[in-house]
Design a protein around this motif. Structure first.
Motif, PDB file in Angstrom:
ATOM      1  N   LEU A   1       2.605 -12.296   6.994  1.00 14.13           N
ATOM      2  CA  LEU A   1       1.417 -12.621   7.781  1.00 14.13           C
ATOM      3  C   LEU A   1       0.484 -11.427   7.968  1.00 14.13           C
ATOM      4  O   LEU A   1      -0.733 -11.600   8.037  1.00 14.13           O
ATOM      5  CB  LEU A   1       1.830 -13.199   9.134  1.00 14.13           C
ATOM      6  N   THR A   2       1.041 -10.221   8.050  1.00 11.16           N
ATOM      7  CA  THR A   2       0.173  -9.057   8.235  1.00 11.16           C
ATOM      8  C   THR A   2      -0.427  -8.586   6.913  1.00 11.16           C
ATOM      9  O   THR A   2      -1.609  -8.239   6.863  1.00 11.16           O
ATOM     10  CB  THR A   2       0.928  -7.903   8.923  1.00 11.16           C
ATOM     11  N   LEU A   3       0.350  -8.593   5.834  1.00 11.64           N
ATOM     12  CA  LEU A   3      -0.190  -8.169   4.539  1.00 11.64           C
ATOM     13  C   LEU A   3      -1.161  -9.197   3.972  1.00 11.64           C
ATOM     14  O   LEU A   3      -2.119  -8.839   3.298  1.00 11.64           O
ATOM     15  CB  LEU A   3       0.941  -7.921   3.540  1.00 11.64           C
ATOM     16  N   GLY A   4      -0.927 -10.466   4.231  1.00  8.79           N
ATOM     17  CA  GLY A   4      -1.816 -11.507   3.742  1.00  8.79           C
ATOM     18  C   GLY A   4      -2.972 -11.799   4.676  1.00  8.79           C
ATOM     19  O   GLY A   4      -3.853 -12.579   4.342  1.00  8.79           O
ATOM     20  N   GLY A   5      -2.991 -11.178   5.836  1.00 11.26           N
ATOM     21  CA  GLY A   5      -4.039 -11.399   6.826  1.00 11.26           C
ATOM     22  C   GLY A   5      -5.329 -10.682   6.499  1.00 11.26           C
ATOM     23  O   GLY A   5      -5.484 -10.082   5.434  1.00 11.26           O
ATOM     24  N   ARG A   6      -6.252 -10.702   7.433  1.00  6.80           N
ATOM     25  CA  ARG A   6      -7.590 -10.157   7.161  1.00  6.80           C
ATOM     26  C   ARG A   6      -7.624  -8.644   7.002  1.00  6.80           C
ATOM     27  O   ARG A   6      -8.543  -8.108   6.404  1.00  6.80           O
ATOM     28  CB  ARG A   6      -8.577 -10.597   8.241  1.00  6.80           C
ATOM     29  N   HIS A   7      -6.622  -7.931   7.524  1.00  7.92           N
ATOM     30  CA  HIS A   7      -6.601  -6.475   7.382  1.00  7.92           C
ATOM     31  C   HIS A   7      -5.805  -6.016   6.165  1.00  7.92           C
ATOM     32  O   HIS A   7      -5.874  -4.852   5.790  1.00  7.92           O
ATOM     33  CB  HIS A   7      -6.011  -5.824   8.631  1.00  7.92           C
ATOM     34  N   SER A   8      -5.033  -6.893   5.560  1.00  7.96           N
ATOM     35  CA  SER A   8      -4.178  -6.580   4.411  1.00  7.96           C
ATOM     36  C   SER A   8      -3.252  -5.398   4.697  1.00  7.96           C
ATOM     37  O   SER A   8      -2.983  -4.581   3.825  1.00  7.96           O
ATOM     38  CB  SER A   8      -5.015  -6.258   3.172  1.00  7.96           C
ATOM     39  N   ALA A   9      -2.800  -5.310   5.932  1.00  6.96           N
ATOM     40  CA  ALA A   9      -1.955  -4.191   6.323  1.00  6.96           C
ATOM     41  C   ALA A   9      -1.135  -4.559   7.547  1.00  6.96           C
ATOM     42  O   ALA A   9      -1.592  -5.315   8.406  1.00  6.96           O
ATOM     43  CB  ALA A   9      -2.806  -2.960   6.626  1.00  6.96           C
ATOM     44  N   THR A  10       0.079  -4.012   7.605  1.00  5.52           N
ATOM     45  CA  THR A  10       0.902  -4.165   8.798  1.00  5.52           C
ATOM     46  C   THR A  10       0.354  -3.237   9.874  1.00  5.52           C
ATOM     47  O   THR A  10      -0.473  -2.374   9.575  1.00  5.52           O
ATOM     48  CB  THR A  10       2.360  -3.788   8.481  1.00  5.52           C
ATOM     49  N   PRO A  11       0.792  -3.365  11.117  1.00  2.49           N
ATOM     50  CA  PRO A  11       0.332  -2.428  12.140  1.00  2.49           C
ATOM     51  C   PRO A  11       0.622  -0.957  11.788  1.00  2.49           C
ATOM     52  O   PRO A  11      -0.208  -0.079  12.028  1.00  2.49           O
ATOM     53  CB  PRO A  11       1.101  -2.860  13.389  1.00  2.49           C
ATOM     54  N   GLY A  12       1.779  -0.702  11.186  1.00  2.00           N
ATOM     55  CA  GLY A  12       2.097   0.662  10.763  1.00  2.00           C
ATOM     56  C   GLY A  12       1.143   1.167   9.694  1.00  2.00           C
ATOM     57  O   GLY A  12       0.726   2.326   9.702  1.00  2.00           O
ATOM     58  N   MET A  13       0.780   0.297   8.770  1.00  3.54           N
ATOM     59  CA  MET A  13      -0.160   0.673   7.712  1.00  3.54           C
ATOM     60  C   MET A  13      -1.557   0.902   8.274  1.00  3.54           C
ATOM     61  O   MET A  13      -2.263   1.819   7.844  1.00  3.54           O
ATOM     62  CB  MET A  13      -0.190  -0.409   6.630  1.00  3.54           C
ATOM     63  N   ARG A  14      -1.946   0.088   9.226  1.00  2.00           N
ATOM     64  CA  ARG A  14      -3.258   0.284   9.857  1.00  2.00           C
ATOM     65  C   ARG A  14      -3.292   1.616  10.592  1.00  2.00           C
ATOM     66  O   ARG A  14      -4.299   2.322  10.570  1.00  2.00           O
ATOM     67  CB  ARG A  14      -3.565  -0.869  10.806  1.00  2.00           C
ATOM     68  N   TRP A  15      -2.176   1.963  11.227  1.00  2.00           N
ATOM     69  CA  TRP A  15      -2.070   3.243  11.921  1.00  2.00           C
ATOM     70  C   TRP A  15      -2.222   4.403  10.935  1.00  2.00           C
ATOM     71  O   TRP A  15      -2.839   5.418  11.251  1.00  2.00           O
ATOM     72  CB  TRP A  15      -0.727   3.313  12.653  1.00  2.00           C
ATOM     73  N   GLN A  16      -1.687   4.230   9.734  1.00  2.00           N
ATOM     74  CA  GLN A  16      -1.757   5.282   8.716  1.00  2.00           C
ATOM     75  C   GLN A  16      -3.013   5.204   7.851  1.00  2.00           C
ATOM     76  O   GLN A  16      -3.237   6.055   6.994  1.00  2.00           O
ATOM     77  CB  GLN A  16      -0.517   5.234   7.827  1.00  2.00           C
ATOM     78  N   GLY A  17      -3.825   4.170   8.045  1.00  2.00           N
ATOM     79  CA  GLY A  17      -5.078   4.063   7.305  1.00  2.00           C
ATOM     80  C   GLY A  17      -4.908   3.653   5.851  1.00  2.00           C
ATOM     81  O   GLY A  17      -5.622   4.150   4.984  1.00  2.00           O
ATOM     82  N   ILE A  18      -3.958   2.743   5.594  1.00  2.00           N
ATOM     83  CA  ILE A  18      -3.780   2.233   4.238  1.00  2.00           C
ATOM     84  C   ILE A  18      -3.776   0.717   4.256  1.00  2.00           C
ATOM     85  O   ILE A  18      -3.561   0.111   5.305  1.00  2.00           O
ATOM     86  CB  ILE A  18      -2.483   2.759   3.575  1.00  2.00           C
ATOM     87  N   GLU A  19      -4.047   0.121   3.104  1.00  2.00           N
ATOM     88  CA  GLU A  19      -4.017  -1.335   3.004  1.00  2.00           C
ATOM     89  C   GLU A  19      -3.590  -1.748   1.606  1.00  2.00           C
ATOM     90  O   GLU A  19      -3.691  -0.983   0.653  1.00  2.00           O
ATOM     91  CB  GLU A  19      -5.365  -1.944   3.361  1.00  2.00           C
ATOM     92  N   LEU A  20      -3.119  -2.969   1.514  1.00  2.00           N
ATOM     93  CA  LEU A  20      -2.646  -3.542   0.256  1.00  2.00           C
ATOM     94  C   LEU A  20      -3.798  -4.258  -0.436  1.00  2.00           C
ATOM     95  O   LEU A  20      -4.563  -4.976   0.200  1.00  2.00           O
ATOM     96  CB  LEU A  20      -1.510  -4.534   0.537  1.00  2.00           C
ATOM     97  N   ARG A  21      -3.894  -4.033  -1.722  1.00  2.00           N
ATOM     98  CA  ARG A  21      -4.887  -4.740  -2.528  1.00  2.00           C
ATOM     99  C   ARG A  21      -4.231  -5.256  -3.794  1.00  2.00           C
ATOM    100  O   ARG A  21      -3.263  -4.679  -4.281  1.00  2.00           O
ATOM    101  CB  ARG A  21      -6.038  -3.806  -2.933  1.00  2.00           C
ATOM    102  N   ALA A  22      -4.754  -6.354  -4.313  1.00  2.00           N
ATOM    103  CA  ALA A  22      -4.329  -6.808  -5.631  1.00  2.00           C
ATOM    104  C   ALA A  22      -4.854  -5.807  -6.648  1.00  2.00           C
ATOM    105  O   ALA A  22      -5.789  -5.047  -6.366  1.00  2.00           O
ATOM    106  CB  ALA A  22      -4.879  -8.205  -5.904  1.00  2.00           C
TER     107      ALA A  22
END
Length: 159
Positions: A82-103
């Motif tokens: 739900l977090t990786l597929g959501g609008r931020h494409s990142a878990t809370p930990g990833m958002r904290w670190q400033g990274i996101e998942l992309r295809a």
């Protein structure tokens, strides 16, 4: 970067992928590790809460709902999907670190691709821990084994 993603667009990945900005992969390995530790802390809290809830429900139903505790692995899968597929494409930990998942093509992943990413991550960690940790050291985009298998890449969102 584009925002939407359809399953048909993610495979096979283009030979050159998307046009990534300069610095999109700087420090990704360390950021991913720190983000995963932070996400593990969040998951631990969720699992403790779920255990307490299932324990109370088990007592109140004279043990009838204790088998529901076996569903807690789904909580972990849901958290990442739900977090990786959501609008931020990142878990809370990833958002904290400033990274996101992309295809691989630059789109944000959908829920199906996020679930696949989660599933393949845990399978590759169980089967070949050393490969998961070594693969990003030998490619310029710092992609792990499960990233290659799922057609995804992690980028810095703060550039």
């Amino acid at each position: 970067m584009r925002e939407s993603n359809g399953l048909a667009e993610i495979w096979p990945p283009a030979a050159d992928g998307a046009d990534w900005p300069d610095g999109a992969f700087d420090g990704i390995i360390v950021r991913r590790c720190l983000a995963f530790v932070a996400d593990l802390a969040v998951i631990l809290v969720l699992l403790i809460a779920a255990s307490i809830i299932f324990g109370i429900l088990g007592i109140l139903t004279f043990g009838l709902l204790w088998p529901g505790a076996a569903l807690t692995p789904l909580l972990v899968a849901a958290y990442f999907t739900l977090t990786l597929g959501g609008r931020h494409s990142a878990t809370p930990g990833m958002r904290w670190q400033g990274i996101e998942l992309r295809a691989w093509n630059g789109n944000r992943p959908g829920y199906l691709q996020a679930f696949l990413q989660t599933l393949v991550f845990y399978v590759t960690v169980v089967v070949g821990t050393a490969l998961v940790l070594l693969v990003p050291l030998f490619n310029k985009r710092r992609r792990c084994l499960h990233d290659y298998l799922c057609g995804t890449v992690f980028i810095r969102s703060d550039i």
